[in-house]
Design a protein around this motif. Structure first.
Motif, PDB file in Angstrom:
ATOM      1  N   PHE A 154       0.703  -1.085  -0.005  1.00 35.47           N
ATOM      2  CA  PHE A 154       0.175  -0.054   0.107  1.00 35.47           C
ATOM      3  C   PHE A 154       0.833   1.129  -0.108  1.00 35.47           C
ATOM      4  O   PHE A 154       0.485   2.289  -0.272  1.00 35.47           O
ATOM      5  N   LEU A 155       2.055   1.106   0.369  1.00 35.33           N
ATOM      6  CA  LEU A 155       3.055   2.247   0.386  1.00 35.33           C
ATOM      7  C   LEU A 155       4.050   2.357  -0.610  1.00 35.33           C
ATOM      8  O   LEU A 155       4.240   3.525  -1.354  1.00 35.33           O
ATOM      9  N   VAL A 366       1.743  10.265   2.748  1.00 31.21           N
ATOM     10  CA  VAL A 366       2.574   9.381   3.061  1.00 31.21           C
ATOM     11  C   VAL A 366       2.127   8.983   4.614  1.00 31.21           C
ATOM     12  O   VAL A 366       1.915   7.577   4.950  1.00 31.21           O
ATOM     13  N   ILE A 367       2.071   9.998   5.325  1.00 28.24           N
ATOM     14  CA  ILE A 367       1.665   9.876   6.640  1.00 28.24           C
ATOM     15  C   ILE A 367       0.323   8.919   7.017  1.00 28.24           C
ATOM     16  O   ILE A 367      -0.035   8.025   7.620  1.00 28.24           O
ATOM     17  N   ALA A 368      -0.924   9.477   6.117  1.00 25.71           N
ATOM     18  CA  ALA A 368      -2.098   8.704   5.943  1.00 25.71           C
ATOM     19  C   ALA A 368      -2.058   7.432   5.442  1.00 25.71           C
ATOM     20  O   ALA A 368      -2.702   6.364   6.132  1.00 25.71           O
ATOM     21  N   VAL A 369      -1.287   7.030   4.485  1.00 24.74           N
ATOM     22  CA  VAL A 369      -0.968   5.562   3.844  1.00 24.74           C
ATOM     23  C   VAL A 369      -0.474   5.030   5.178  1.00 24.74           C
ATOM     24  O   VAL A 369      -0.648   3.841   5.169  1.00 24.74           O
ATOM     25  N   VAL A 370       0.583   5.423   5.754  1.00 30.73           N
ATOM     26  CA  VAL A 370       1.109   4.417   6.813  1.00 30.73           C
ATOM     27  C   VAL A 370       0.190   4.377   7.822  1.00 30.73           C
ATOM     28  O   VAL A 370       0.408   3.080   8.340  1.00 30.73           O
ATOM     29  N   MET A 371      -0.579   5.149   8.143  1.00 29.66           N
ATOM     30  CA  MET A 371      -1.575   4.827   9.295  1.00 29.66           C
ATOM     31  C   MET A 371      -2.338   3.713   8.811  1.00 29.66           C
ATOM     32  O   MET A 371      -2.994   3.193   9.677  1.00 29.66           O
ATOM     33  N   ILE A 372      -2.646   3.920   7.507  1.00 24.12           N
ATOM     34  CA  ILE A 372      -3.988   2.961   6.914  1.00 24.12           C
ATOM     35  C   ILE A 372      -3.324   1.639   7.144  1.00 24.12           C
ATOM     36  O   ILE A 372      -3.877   0.588   7.330  1.00 24.12           O
ATOM     37  N   GLU A 373      -1.737   1.383   6.758  1.00 23.96           N
ATOM     38  CA  GLU A 373      -1.026   0.161   6.734  1.00 23.96           C
ATOM     39  C   GLU A 373      -1.257  -0.372   8.099  1.00 23.96           C
ATOM     40  O   GLU A 373      -1.292  -1.727   8.183  1.00 23.96           O
TER      41      GLU A 373
END
Length: 434
Positions: A154-155, A366-373
């Motif tokens: 996802f990242l 990027v921060i949002a995607v990492v949180m979703i990860e």
């Protein structure tokens, strides 16, 4: 009832629909359409539905999604993913927990042709989990490594999460792809470090693999080289400005298909399987984008994002205090929502707040995607945990969640480093686009 109250009611109704297992896209579409009807009348709601649906699906940038999904599916059914795993195992298999580290490296490599965390976890898990079981790895470390490694899909570009974020926020897909490279490498390194810590505490959890001669290591790498070259061409081409993300997706998919045909690994049955899965996944993602395109104007009419932004600002917490609240909100949502649902529901609300606070929109992506990860391996939903459970059916769910906990903490450390050092995400995009 005020417009703001109608907006809150709409969000509540959407969560109820999701709990009732309504598809995410349909839930957003229904709430956006009905909410606009209530606020502006049937004519406005119908016009919004028609115009937003057409503009969403006719967006040229969205062509990236089916092409990259096809590239990952062809690579999977043709067995190229095993070459990536074997190459990683050849170099790190001798380390403590080497098979788990090879799984993570395999996930990171396959992420660069997949764009999906679920596809990455399934593809590498089918190869890696039987091997780790054969070498006597603990079930918690084996399943935890695959579930956590799969989230990299996802990242690491090409990421479907970044494509949807770009569409929702009107940001550059190319910049977002480039912004995901260093954070992806950082999390890969932190995951491998986590494996070392776990195996140092309990050597029996991840025994060393057999020592492999240098010649065999080189041979394993050469077998994986064609797919590695596809990754370099598609992602490197974007970085050098040789072609756009859409062109990179087309070239990457074309190269993988030609490789699969040339090696004789693409049969009529496997091609049909890859194409049907590509169509299903693309249709699901397009429906989500259509739903978000109808929901967002409804939220704008209610002024829900602006009101929430003012409320957060009035708390006097400062930009990083507000960011902490958003992070906590993602942690809570991650316990019961799937990753894409979180992205499309929260970005229209949080994005104006974050930009208003002066944060870089690419960095926040990027921060949002990492949180979703992190949400993908957070109980009780943890989509990747359920995927791994489907492969390792004899492993209890509690064991898998126990196995992902150290990796979840490693992701938290990675997130903290990205917040403290924004250049982790911004260095490459700024170098490319000035």
């Amino acid at each position: 009832m005020t417009d703001f109250a109608i907006g809150l009611s709409g969000i509540g109704a959407m969560f109820i629909l999701m709990i009732l297992r309504t598809p995410v896209g349909m839930a957003m579409l229904a709430v956006g359409f009905v909410g606009t009807w209530v606020l502006s009348g049937g004519r406005a709601a119908n016009a919004l539905f028609l115009t937003e649906t057409f503009s969403a699906v006719s967006n040229y940038s969205l062509t990236v999604i089916p092409l990259f999904i096809l590239m990952g599916n062809i690579a999977s059914v043709a067995g190229f993913s095993k070459g990536l795993y074997d190459a990683a195992f050849a170099w790190v298999g001798r380390m403590p927990g080497g098979l788990a580290s090879a799984s993570i490296l395999g996930c990171a490599s396959f992420s660069a042709v997949s764009g999906s965390s679920v596809a990455t976890a399934v593809t590498i898990g089918k190869v890696a989990l039987p091997e780790m079981k054969r070498f006597g790895y603990s079930s918690s470390l084996a399943t935890g490594a695959v579930a956590a490694g799969g989230t990299l899909g996802f990242l690491i570009p090409p990421s479907t999460g970044f494509v949807i974020y770009a569409i929702l926020t009107e940001q550059s897909i190319g910049q977002l792809f480039m912004a995901g490279i260093l954070p992806g490498l950082l999390l890969t390194g932190l995951f491998i470090f986590t494996v070392l810590i776990v195996t140092l505490r309990d050597p029996a959890a991840g025994p060393r693999g057999p020592r492999m001669p240098f010649g065999e290591r080189v041979a394993a790498t050469l077998r994986a080289l064609p797919l590695i070259l596809v990754i370099i061409v598609s992602i490197g081409g974007i970085y050098l400005g040789v072609f756009t993300p859409v062109e990179a997706a087309g070239i990457g998919a074309g190269l993988v298909v030609m490789m699969a045909l040339f090696t004789g690994k693409l049969t009529l049955r496997s091609a049909t399987l890859a194409l049907s899965d590509t169509v299903r996944t693309t249709a699901m993602l397009y429906l989500i984008i259509i739903g978000a395109s109808v929901l967002n104007p409804f939220l704008a009419l209610t002024d829900l994002p602006g009101t929430l932004g003012e409320a957060m600002t009035s708390l006097g917490l400062g930009p990083y205090g507000v960011l902490l609240l958003i992070v906590l909100a993602y942690l809570v949502l991650g316990t019961f929502m799937d990753g894409l649902a979180m992205l499309v529901v929260t970005i229209p609300i949080f994005f104006p707040i974050v930009v208003g606070m002066g944060f870089d929109p690419i960095w926040f992506g990027v921060i949002a995607v990492v949180m979703i990860e992190m949400g993908m391996i957070t109980p009780p939903v943890g989509m990747n945990v359920f995927v791994v459970k489907g492969i390792a059916q004899d492993v209890p769910m509690s064991t898998i969640f126990r196995g992902v906990l150290p990796f979840w903490l490693a992701m938290g450390l990675g997130l903290l480093l990205m917040v403290l050092f924004p250049q982790t995400a911004l260095l490459i995009p700024q170098a490319m686009f000035g």
